[in-house]
Scaffold this active site. Structure first.
Site, PDB file in Angstrom:
ATOM      1  N   ARG A 232      -1.127  -0.586   7.092  1.00  0.00           N
ATOM      2  CA  ARG A 232      -1.230  -1.230   5.777  1.00  0.00           C
ATOM      3  C   ARG A 232      -0.163  -2.317   5.698  1.00  0.00           C
ATOM      4  O   ARG A 232       0.980  -2.119   6.151  1.00  0.00           O
ATOM      5  CB  ARG A 232      -1.013  -0.223   4.638  1.00  0.00           C
ATOM      6  CG  ARG A 232      -2.198   0.690   4.361  1.00  0.00           C
ATOM      7  CD  ARG A 232      -3.394  -0.050   3.767  1.00  0.00           C
ATOM      8  NE  ARG A 232      -4.515   0.837   3.484  1.00  0.00           N
ATOM      9  CZ  ARG A 232      -5.513   1.107   4.322  1.00  0.00           C
ATOM     10  NH1 ARG A 232      -5.553   0.555   5.527  1.00  0.00           N
ATOM     11  NH2 ARG A 232      -6.487   1.918   3.965  1.00  0.00           N
ATOM     12  N   ASP A 256      -3.242  -6.655  11.581  1.00  0.00           N
ATOM     13  CA  ASP A 256      -4.633  -6.544  11.110  1.00  0.00           C
ATOM     14  C   ASP A 256      -4.631  -6.369   9.593  1.00  0.00           C
ATOM     15  O   ASP A 256      -5.700  -6.319   8.981  1.00  0.00           O
ATOM     16  CB  ASP A 256      -5.290  -5.334  11.788  1.00  0.00           C
ATOM     17  CG  ASP A 256      -6.787  -5.239  11.502  1.00  0.00           C
ATOM     18  OD1 ASP A 256      -7.465  -6.278  11.598  1.00  0.00           O
ATOM     19  OD2 ASP A 256      -7.266  -4.131  11.178  1.00  0.00           O
ATOM     20  N   HIS A 293      -8.225  -7.291   8.849  1.00  0.00           N
ATOM     21  CA  HIS A 293      -8.517  -5.871   8.576  1.00  0.00           C
ATOM     22  C   HIS A 293      -9.851  -5.451   9.204  1.00  0.00           C
ATOM     23  O   HIS A 293     -10.744  -4.971   8.515  1.00  0.00           O
ATOM     24  CB  HIS A 293      -8.524  -5.619   7.050  1.00  0.00           C
ATOM     25  CG  HIS A 293      -8.108  -4.212   6.707  1.00  0.00           C
ATOM     26  ND1 HIS A 293      -7.280  -3.919   5.648  1.00  0.00           N
ATOM     27  CD2 HIS A 293      -8.411  -3.024   7.289  1.00  0.00           C
ATOM     28  CE1 HIS A 293      -7.111  -2.618   5.590  1.00  0.00           C
ATOM     29  NE2 HIS A 293      -7.783  -2.046   6.574  1.00  0.00           N
TER      30      HIS A 293
HETATM   31  P1  NAD Z   1      -3.004  10.345   9.476  1.00  0.00           P
HETATM   32  O1  NAD Z   1      -2.790  10.908   8.116  1.00  0.00           O
HETATM   33  O2  NAD Z   1      -3.832  11.122  10.450  1.00  0.00           O
HETATM   34  O3  NAD Z   1      -1.591  10.060  10.159  1.00  0.00           O
HETATM   35  C1  NAD Z   1      -0.521   9.486   9.511  1.00  0.00           C
HETATM   36  C2  NAD Z   1       0.751  10.020  10.155  1.00  0.00           C
HETATM   37  O4  NAD Z   1       1.866   9.300   9.615  1.00  0.00           O
HETATM   38  C3  NAD Z   1       0.999  11.509   9.891  1.00  0.00           C
HETATM   39  O5  NAD Z   1       1.239  12.171  11.115  1.00  0.00           O
HETATM   40  C4  NAD Z   1       2.234  11.510   9.005  1.00  0.00           C
HETATM   41  O6  NAD Z   1       3.075  12.658   9.208  1.00  0.00           O
HETATM   42  C5  NAD Z   1       2.922  10.229   9.449  1.00  0.00           C
HETATM   43  N1  NAD Z   1       3.910   9.713   8.505  1.00  0.00           N
HETATM   44  C6  NAD Z   1       3.918   9.775   7.152  1.00  0.00           C
HETATM   45  N2  NAD Z   1       5.027   9.168   6.673  1.00  0.00           N
HETATM   46  C7  NAD Z   1       5.707   8.696   7.740  1.00  0.00           C
HETATM   47  C8  NAD Z   1       6.926   7.983   7.908  1.00  0.00           C
HETATM   48  N3  NAD Z   1       7.665   7.640   6.856  1.00  0.00           N
HETATM   49  N4  NAD Z   1       7.313   7.665   9.161  1.00  0.00           N
HETATM   50  C9  NAD Z   1       6.579   8.046  10.241  1.00  0.00           C
HETATM   51  N5  NAD Z   1       5.426   8.735  10.138  1.00  0.00           N
HETATM   52  C10 NAD Z   1       5.000   9.051   8.917  1.00  0.00           C
HETATM   53  O7  NAD Z   1      -3.620   8.893   9.247  1.00  0.00           O
HETATM   54  P2  NAD Z   1      -4.452   8.018  10.285  1.00  0.00           P
HETATM   55  O8  NAD Z   1      -5.893   8.358  10.167  1.00  0.00           O
HETATM   56  O9  NAD Z   1      -3.790   8.084  11.607  1.00  0.00           O
HETATM   57  O10 NAD Z   1      -4.284   6.565   9.636  1.00  0.00           O
HETATM   58  C11 NAD Z   1      -3.026   5.935   9.592  1.00  0.00           C
HETATM   59  C12 NAD Z   1      -3.132   4.720   8.700  1.00  0.00           C
HETATM   60  O11 NAD Z   1      -3.973   3.750   9.327  1.00  0.00           O
HETATM   61  C13 NAD Z   1      -3.828   4.985   7.356  1.00  0.00           C
HETATM   62  O12 NAD Z   1      -2.914   5.414   6.383  1.00  0.00           O
HETATM   63  C14 NAD Z   1      -4.396   3.650   6.996  1.00  0.00           C
HETATM   64  O13 NAD Z   1      -3.495   2.983   6.151  1.00  0.00           O
HETATM   65  C15 NAD Z   1      -4.487   2.915   8.323  1.00  0.00           C
HETATM   66  N6  NAD Z   1      -5.863   2.547   8.675  1.00  0.00           N
HETATM   67  C16 NAD Z   1      -6.137   1.251   8.989  1.00  0.00           C
HETATM   68  C17 NAD Z   1      -7.429   0.884   9.350  1.00  0.00           C
HETATM   69  C18 NAD Z   1      -7.786  -0.530   9.732  1.00  0.00           C
HETATM   70  O14 NAD Z   1      -8.972  -0.884   9.699  1.00  0.00           O
HETATM   71  N7  NAD Z   1      -6.839  -1.348  10.120  1.00  0.00           N
HETATM   72  C19 NAD Z   1      -8.435   1.853   9.367  1.00  0.00           C
HETATM   73  C20 NAD Z   1      -8.105   3.171   9.060  1.00  0.00           C
HETATM   74  C21 NAD Z   1      -6.826   3.511   8.717  1.00  0.00           C
END
Ligand code: NAD
Length: 326
Positions: A232, A256, A293
Site C-alpha cells: 500500500r 505498484d 496497482h
Molecule cells: P497477510 O495478512 O497474509 O500478511 C501480512 C503480514 O504482515 C502478516 O504476516 C503480518 O504479521 C505482517 N505485519 C503486520 N504489521 C507488520 C509490521 N509493522 N511490520 C512487519 N510485518 C507486519 O497479507 P497479504 O495477503 O500477504 O497482503 C499483504 C498486503 O499486500 C495487503 O495488506 C495489501 O495491502 C497488499 N496487496 C497488494 C496487492 C496489489 O495488487 N498490489 C494485492 C493484494 C494485496
C-alpha cells in the site's frame, strides 16, 4: 441479492458475470464516495475495491439506504472505517487471499525490470538502437533481500527470492516457522534495513505502519538500495523517498502503489494534465518504475476474487458463518 458495484473496470464485469449464477449485479464505473453513495439505493449490498472511500459518513449513508453487506473484492481494508460499519450493523467481508503468487511475482517483475532495464532495452531495440550503454545490471544471486511482512504474499515472495539464490532476511511480528526452516532469517527491522540490497514491503497499511519507510528508515538503508512496494502506498513517505532518490540513498524504486493513487491509478489520464506534482516528480527519475496497482491482475487472481466475493455474499444471504468477515 441485489449488489451494486463501484469502481468497476471491464475485467471486473467480465469475471463476475462469468461466475455469477445467483445475484443481481449492477455495475458502476464511479468510485464510492459521499457524492456517489446514492447509487446504492435499492440494493442489499455494495461491492467495492481498494480506492473506494468507506468513511463514517459514507457508511452512515449506506445504512440509511438499507445496505446490509459491504463486499470488498480485495484483501486490504484500510479504506473502510470498520468501527463505523460495526456500529451501523453492516457486515464487511473481503477476499483475504486470491493469488499471493500474482502480487509476489509482480514484485519480482519490478525488481527484474529495474535491475536489467528491459523496459529501456525494449524501446531502444524497437528504434534500431542496439547499443548496451547504461544497461548494466547486477546478479541477484547472493544478494541480500529484506522482506517486510511475511504473510501470504511476503511468504511467496521470500521463497521466490530464496530460489534465485538470494540471502533472505525478514521482519514480521509473527515469524513463519516454515519460512525460517526454508532459510529465511528473521531479524529486527532496523537490521534488515541496514543489511538488505533490496527491501520489499508486504505488510498491511495501518496506523502503526503508515510511513514505515520515512526519513529515519531511509537513512538506515544501504547506499543504492532497491526499494519495492507492492503493498500500500501509505507505507512510504513519498517526499522522503524523493529526497533519498536525489541523494542516491535509494538507487532504484519500484512501486505498484502510491499514497495518493486514488483518482489517478486505474484511470486513463493520457489526455489530461497530471495535477499530482509528487507523482510527476517521481516519474522523472530514470531509476523509478511505477505500475498502477496491477499486482493482482492475473487470470487466476481475478477468477478467485469473483468466486470468493460471490460466495461471501451467498453465505451472508443464507445466514451461514462469514469466514471472510473483517
Ligand atoms: P497477510 O495478512 O497474509 O500478511 C501480512 C503480514 O504482515 C502478516 O504476516 C503480518 O504479521 C505482517 N505485519 C503486520 N504489521 C507488520 C509490521 N509493522 N511490520 C512487519 N510485518 C507486519 O497479507 P497479504 O495477503 O500477504 O497482503 C499483504 C498486503 O499486500 C495487503 O495488506 C495489501 O495491502 C497488499 N496487496 C497488494 C496487492 C496489489 O495488487 N498490489 C494485492 C493484494 C494485496
Amino acid at each position: 441479492m441485489r449488489i451494486v458495484f463501484f469502481s468497476t473496470k471491464p475485467y471486473d464485469k467480465d469475471f463476475f458475470e462469468k461466475y455469477n449464477q445467483t445475484h443481481e449485479l449492477i455495475f458502476h464505473e464511479v468510485a464510492l464516495s459521499e457524492q456517489s453513495v446514492r447509487l446504492a439505493e435499492g440494493a442489499d449490498g455494495v461491492c467495492v475495491f481498494v480506492n473506494d472511500k468507506l468513511n463514517a459518513v459514507v457508511i452512515d449513508a449506506l445504512k440509511n439506504l438499507g445496505i446490509r453487506i459491504i463486499a470488498l473484492r480485495c484483501a486490504g481494508f484500510n479504506n473502510v472505517d470498520t468501527e463505523a460499519a460495526r456500529k451501523a450493523g453492516i457486515k464487511v467481508v473481503r477476499v483475504p487471499a486470491y493469488s499471493p503468487h500474482a502480487v509476489a511475482e509482480h514484485a519480482l517483475a519490478l525488481i527484474m525490470t529495474l535491475n536489467r532495464k528491459t523496459h529501456k532495452a525494449y524501446n531502444r531495440v524497437r528504434e534500431g538502437n542496439f547499443s548496451l550503454e547504461k544497461l548494466t545490471g547486477f546478479d541477484l544471486y547472493h544478494k541480500t533481500v529484506g522482506v517486510v511482512g511475511t504473510g501470504k504474499i511476503g511468504g511467496v515472495f521470500a521463497r521466490i527470492m530464496l530460489a534465485l539464490g538470494c540471502q533472505v532476511l525478514a521482519y514480521d511480528k509473527f515469524p513463519d516457522e516454515s519460512l525460517a526452516a526454508a532459510g529465511v532469517k528473521y531479524i529486527e527491522l532496523q537490521d534488515l534495513l541496514a543489511q538488505a540490497d533490496i527491501v520489499s514491503l508486504h505488510c498491511p497499511l495501518s496506523d502503526s505502519t503508515h510511513h514505515l519507510i520515512n526519513r529515519q528508515a531511509l537513512a538506515q538503508m544501504k547506499k543504492g538500495v532497491m526499494l519495492i512496494n507492492t503493498s500500500r502506498g501509505g507505507l512510504i513517505d513519498t517526499q522522503a523517498v524523493i529526497e533519498a532518490l536525489k541523494d542516491k540513498t535509494v538507487g532504484y524504486l519500484g512501486i505498484d502503489v502510491y499514497e495518493q493513487e486514488e483518482n489517478i491509478f486505474f484511470n486513463d489520464l493520457s489526455e489530461q494534465v497530471l495535477q499530482d506534482d509528487t507523482l510527476a516528480r517521481l516519474m522523472t527519475f530514470p531509476n523509478v518504475l511505477i505500475t498502477s496497482h496491477q499486482g493482482f491482475l492475473t487470470e487466476e487472481a481475478l477468477s478467485q476474487i469473483a468466486l470468493i466475493t460471490l460466495q461471501n455474499i451467498s453465505d451472508f444471504q443464507n445466514g451461514l458463518p462469514l469466514v471472510n468477515e473483517i
